[in-house]
Enzyme design. Structure first.
Site, short mmCIF file in Angstrom:
data_model
loop_
_atom_site.label_atom_id
_atom_site.label_comp_id
_atom_site.label_asym_id
_atom_site.label_seq_id
_atom_site.Cartn_x
_atom_site.Cartn_y
_atom_site.Cartn_z
N ASP A 188 0.86 -1.18 0.00
CA ASP A 188 0.00 0.00 0.00
C ASP A 188 0.90 1.23 0.00
O ASP A 188 1.83 1.32 0.81
CB ASP A 188 -0.88 0.04 1.25
CG ASP A 188 -1.98 -1.00 1.22
OD1 ASP A 188 -1.99 -1.83 0.30
OD2 ASP A 188 -2.84 -0.98 2.12
N HIS A 288 4.01 -7.86 -0.13
CA HIS A 288 3.53 -9.08 -0.77
C HIS A 288 4.22 -9.31 -2.10
O HIS A 288 4.87 -8.41 -2.65
CB HIS A 288 2.01 -9.00 -0.97
CG HIS A 288 1.23 -8.94 0.32
ND1 HIS A 288 0.37 -9.95 0.70
CD2 HIS A 288 1.18 -8.01 1.31
CE1 HIS A 288 -0.17 -9.64 1.87
NE2 HIS A 288 0.30 -8.46 2.25
N SER A 400 8.14 2.98 4.46
CA SER A 400 9.37 3.23 3.73
C SER A 400 9.09 3.21 2.24
O SER A 400 8.05 3.69 1.80
CB SER A 400 10.45 2.20 4.11
OG SER A 400 11.71 2.63 3.65
#
Length: 448
Positions: A188, A288, A400
């Site tokens: 995200d 992911h 990050s």
């Protein structure tokens, strides 16, 4: 006439009885509340598994670290609001910040950012009392716009802020795009940069006016597909980009960060793309897999921990190349696949689920940035690591940046043909979520 009060008989007997009754009530209330506090402490100990409460079963006092964490949250929230407001105002005016190093950014090199980040890690891992956990998580969510409706567990079960940072989500919160011919977002975040690598040296634009090479980001031993072909004149243009004479200053020359040379001199092969995604502190922090691919090796660079905010990207040279990062490389159905998880100030800790023993943001042992990184190749060890789209691979202990470098199909025709080849379906500055498509491709029928 003088009156004397007898020591045996009270002058006001009803007052003495009332006082005695009040003292009995006080003793009862004191013992009652003491018993309730003791029962609450025992309940907290049993809720935490018996190992997190006081060894004597006493009440759980709020640690000073919790107060310091709350103050830190307030400072971070105020700073974020100020910086976001400036960036949004500039974007509304159509202004794109250019690279311009300053003295303040240069002096960041003298600060113990790794030590500060480790201290922040210890601070956020301090166990918070059960009754305070929902308030702390909601305060963080309100400050950094986290969606608490997606959280998989009740807020009382997150013993520390660090556990809340790497929280899992409810089933179905991040649906995976069903199209098999698309690359999905691994995190995200906000799409900062994307495109095809075409220029000599395979340069990625950090910000307008400064770029860094993909080979320096991934490392000298990268399996990045390159064509070894470059002239000395092009070398000079890359390492010494033209700068207006009026913008030069003694400070920029003396305090500039050291140049990071391209360890793989060459040009990128056709069909090599990249995408840079920035995660804010309030975002979902797990990483992911963007596709079905086989991970061949891991490379850990124990570099610096500069911040990765808007100001840092336009004032610090080679920001992504110098910061601590973990690089995964392998192959997918279209060729090369590389994913770099880059740490930052307070976010040096990167967990790798496929290699739990890996430790990042440790006390620095390397004195020079030019020393080789720590590497591990899974294939020679006989450990085949294959991950599918959407599988959890790693996690940041805050927010990050993730940089994807990958091969994808390209159109064979000289003219632009949107019906074939890979094309991005996102825009610069757009927010993406895990499982959403970053780009798609359409294979051409070569049999015709």
């Amino acid at each position: 006439m003088k009156f004397r009060a007898s020591n045996k008989l009270p002058l006001f007997p009803h007052h003495r009885m009332a006082l005695h009754h009040l003292q009995n009530q006080r003793r009862f209330l004191t013992s009652f509340f003491a018993k309730k506090v003791h029962q609450a402490a025992q309940a907290r100990a049993s809720f935490n598994g018996g190992g997190r409460a006081d060894s004597n079963g006493g009440s759980y006092l709020v640690p000073g670290a919790t107060v310091a964490t709350i103050l830190m949250l307030g400072a971070l929230h105020a700073r974020r609001l100020y910086e976001d407001k400036k960036v949004e105002e500039a974007r509304e005016r159509g202004v794109e910040f250019e690279f311009q190093p300053d003295v303040k950014a240069s002096f960041l090199r003298f600060l113990p950012l790794r030590t500060i980040s480790r201290f922040w890690g210890h601070l956020t891992s301090v166990e918070v009392p059960v009754w305070l956990r929902p308030y702390l998580c909601r305060a963080w969510a309100r400050a950094f716009h986290s969606n608490l409706e997606e959280v998989a567990l009740p807020l009382e079960e997150y013993a520390s802020l660090q556990e809340f940072f790497v929280r899992s989500l409810k089933e179905g919160s991040r649906p995976i795009d069903p199209d098999p011919k698309c690359l999905i977002s691994p995190v995200d975040g906000i799409v900062l940069r994307f495109g095809e690598l075409k220029s000599t040296g395979a340069m990625i634009e950090q910000v307008k006016g400064f770029s860094y090479s993909v080979a320096s980001l991934l490392g000298a031993n990268s399996i990045l597909p390159m064509m070894a072909e470059r002239t000395h004149k092009e070398d000079d243009l890359i390492d010494n980009p033209p700068i207006e004479q009026g913008k030069k200053s003694w400070w920029r020359v003396s305090l500039a960060s050291p140049r990071v040379r391209d360890p793989v001199p060459g040009c990128p092969v056709k069909g090599l793309f990249y995408c840079v995604i920035y995660l804010k502190p309030g975002d979902y922090h797990r990483i992911h897999s963007p596709a079905d691919w086989k991970i061949l090796g891991r490379r850990h660079f124990s570099g610096r921990l500069f911040p990765l905010n808007e100001r840092a990207t336009r004032t610090i040279r080679n920001l992504y190349v110098e910061n601590e990062r973990v690089v995964l490389e392998g192959l997918w159905q279209q060729g090369f696949m590389g994913m770099a998880a880059i740490g930052a100030t307070n976010i040096g800790s990167i967990e790798l689920y496929i290699e739990p023993e890996l430790r990042t943001n440790c006390p620095k042992k390397k004195l020079l940035q030019s020393e080789p990184p720590e590497e591990r190749f899974y294939e020679p060890e006989g450990v085949e690591i294959t991950v599918k789209r959407g599988d959890e691979v790693a996690a940041f202990n805050m927010g990050s940046t993730v940089v994807l470098v990958f091969q994808a199909p390209t159109s064979e025709s000289s003219a632009k043909d949107e019906s074939s080849g890979f094309s991005f379906c996102v825009k610069k500055g757009e927010r993406v979520r895990v499982g959403s498509a970053l780009g798609r491709w359409h294979e051409t029928n070569s049999e015709v």
